[in-house]
Design an enzyme around this catalytic site. Structure first.
Site, PDB file in Angstrom:
ATOM      1  N   SER A   1       0.760  -1.380   0.157  1.00  0.00           N
ATOM      2  CA  SER A   1       0.068   0.066  -0.019  1.00  0.00           C
ATOM      3  C   SER A   1       0.640   1.282   0.143  1.00  0.00           C
ATOM      4  CB  SER A   1      -1.247   0.081   1.272  1.00  0.00           C
ATOM      5  OG  SER A   1      -2.247  -0.742   0.853  1.00  0.00           O
TER       6      SER A   1
ATOM      7  N   ALA B   1     -16.803 -10.018   4.900  1.00  0.00           N
ATOM      8  CA  ALA B   1     -17.406 -10.055   3.633  1.00  0.00           C
ATOM      9  C   ALA B   1     -16.420 -10.293   2.451  1.00  0.00           C
ATOM     10  CB  ALA B   1     -18.380  -9.065   3.284  1.00  0.00           C
TER      11      ALA B   1
ATOM     12  N   TYR C   1     -10.720   1.979   5.089  1.00  0.00           N
ATOM     13  CA  TYR C   1      -9.686   1.754   4.110  1.00  0.00           C
ATOM     14  C   TYR C   1     -10.275   0.853   3.145  1.00  0.00           C
ATOM     15  CZ  TYR C   1      -4.963   0.925   2.872  1.00  0.00           C
ATOM     16  OH  TYR C   1      -3.557   0.985   2.192  1.00  0.00           O
TER      17      TYR C   1
ATOM     18  N   GLY D   1       2.873  -0.995   3.830  1.00  0.00           N
ATOM     19  CA  GLY D   1       2.268  -1.899   3.099  1.00  0.00           C
ATOM     20  C   GLY D   1       2.766  -3.389   3.322  1.00  0.00           C
TER      21      GLY D   1
END
Length: 509
Positions: free
Chosen positions: A201, A265, A309, A448
């Protein structure tokens, strides 16, 4: 004469020295490239002694790269090789060669009216480091510093479960770089100090910078609805460009959403984790495919009302860049950021599976038929994460980038100020976190983690003190290394920025 040079040796010296002048000329696009090249060449041909006689002739038949990055890849190793072969025979001649090249570099820089461009200054620094390198290892200026506390800390990080770690610190004591652990499981060799790593990231900070450059040119407006630029996705008309960069759009995260009640999810199959991730790691995903999957899921919240995020925000930012410029994000990244800064170790792949040498290896562990299996996942197709985290870089390039960003090289002051203005929930600005430093003050950061590779990037707001790091480890579906990652980050921040407590950003992908 104590030095015996073969024709190949002479060619190496010429490629290195004349290439350094060419590199300075190419890096000085803000001034006269021709004048920079001319002044540097005159300095080479006027040198005396054995080295001077060799360098009076330019290398024949040598094709230098056309871009700053290509030139850097060609010339910087040649400079190190030239110094190495001269040191082996006569250290005095090695010093003569070094002085000659630096005089030529200085002459090229003087060709500018006023101060040399930041890009030219940065390239002069890299040339000097290559000349001072010892066989391609850590520059002498760095290796000579006694920083036992950093070496001890690196070893403690490895002992906590990481395969290997590389650290680069630039502060008032100069630059220090070192590594500990292993580049590869089962091997004793340490991670390469200037090795490549998937930066996850940290990619978002590069992407946000690119978007803001387009804002500076009036081609994108921060508070304009994204749907005005990308009507094909039927986005909520309240979602603005600023909301994408600040993660306040509410758009579902295509890599999966973790909710406050502990439920999860799932997103695309590649991010379900476990054996399924391993089996799907070479699958190619189109950015549009990732966005459409995300938009088929319920939004996390109303646009602009909360913070969460979401990698989807930055895939939309990628598509926005490509729509406005008519070029791929990789082309724009190279043209606007990587090339001008001379970031020759940084690339933005699309679906390419390889990572440039040298590099440490990344691993993934999963269960199958009651057995624990660990596989090397250094090679994989990063299209599953796209501009949410697909870039590859080095600790050196990350330092150069964050320093240039924060000293105003890449953005006008007003946009840099907006970038570094955080929202209230997570302290996220536009593509970066703004946090309290352990010893007081502020640090600007992103980090990241991505399938066995991780990268850290921290700086003071003026770019004067930076910490960049690369880690390689064994990843898994349970994120077993998360706690160790947080502890390692805290220790590094406390050591470099002072104090005992730190609140590092989460390793997002």
């Amino acid at each position: 004469m104590s030095v015996t040079l073969t024709d190949q040796d002479k060619l190496t010296l010429r490629v290195a020295a004349w290439g350094a002048v060419s590199l300075m000329s190419a890096a000085g696009a803000a001034g006269s490239a021709h004048k920079a090249g001319t002044e540097g060449s005159i300095a080479l041909t006027s040198a005396t002694g054995l080295v001077g006689h060799v360098l009076t002739k330019a290398p024949k038949g040598v094709k230098y790269g056309k871009t700053v990055a290509e030139l850097a890849d060609q010339v910087l190793p040649a400079l190190t090789a030239a110094m190495s072969l001269l040191k082996q025979q006569d250290p005095a001649e090695a010093d003569n060669f070094r002085r000659t090249v630096l005089v030529a570099v200085e002459a090229a820089a003087r060709s500018h009216r006023g101060e040399p461009s930041p890009t030219m200054v940065e390239m002069a620094r890299k040339i000097t480091e290559a000349l001072d390198a010892d066989g391609g290892a850590v520059p002498k200026a760095a290796a000579g510093q006694d920083r036992p506390e950093l070496r001890q800390l690196l070893q403690e990080i490895v002992d906590s479960g990481f395969v290997g770690v590389t650290l680069r610190v630039n502060d008032e004591r100069g630059e220090w770089a070192g590594s500990a652990g292993a580049a590869e499981l089962g091997h004793a060799e340490k991670p390469p100090v200037d090795g490549h790593v998937r930066i996850g990231s940290n990619t978002k900070t590069f992407t946000a910078t690119l978007v803001l450059q387009l804002v500076a040119e009036g081609r994108i407006a921060l508070d304009t609805p994204v749907a005005a630029y990308l009507p094909e996705f039927d986005l909520d008309g309240r979602i603005t460009v600023r909301m994408l960069l600040q993660h306040t759009s509410g758009v579902f995260n295509f890599t999966g959403e973790y909710y406050d009640d502990g439920t999860f999810a799932p997103g695309i199959p590649a991010t379900t984790a476990g054996k399924e991730w391993v089996d799907n790691r070479f699958t190619t995903y189109r950015p549009e495919e990732l966005v459409r999957l995300a938009l088929s899921k319920p939004a996390r919240f109303e646009p602009g009302t909360d913070w969460s995020y979401s990698n989807t925000n930055y895939v939309l930012a990628r598509l926005l860049i490509e729509k406005v410029t008519g070029r791929s994000v990789a082309e724009e990244m190279q043209r606007r950021i990587l090339g001008p800064l001379g970031l020759s170790g940084t690339v933005q792949p699309t679906s390419e599976t390889d990572i440039p040498e040298p590099h440490a290896h990344a691993y993934y562990r999963y269960e199958e038929d009651g057995q624990t299996r660990t596989v090397d996942v250094t090679r994989h197709n990063p299209s599953w994460i796209s501009s949410g985290g697909d870039m590859i870089s080095t600790t050196r390039d990350l330092h150069t980038f964050i320093s240039a960003l924060l000293d105003g090289t890449l953005l006008p002051a007003e946009l840099l100020a907006e970038m570094c203005t955080p929202e209230s929930k997570a302290g996220y600005g536009l593509g970066l976190f703004v946090q309290q430093a352990p010893g007081g003050g502020t640090v600007i950061t992103h980090n990241g983690g991505i399938a066995g590779h991780a990268a850290l990037m921290y700086s003071t707001p003026d770019g004067g003190t930076t910490l960049t790091a690369a880690l390689n480890y064994v990843d898994d579906a349970d994120l077993s290394m998360a706690a160790a990652f947080q502890k390692a980050t805290q220790r590094l921040l406390a050591e470099v920025f002072g104090g005992e407590q730190a609140e590092p950003a989460q390793p997002e992908s």
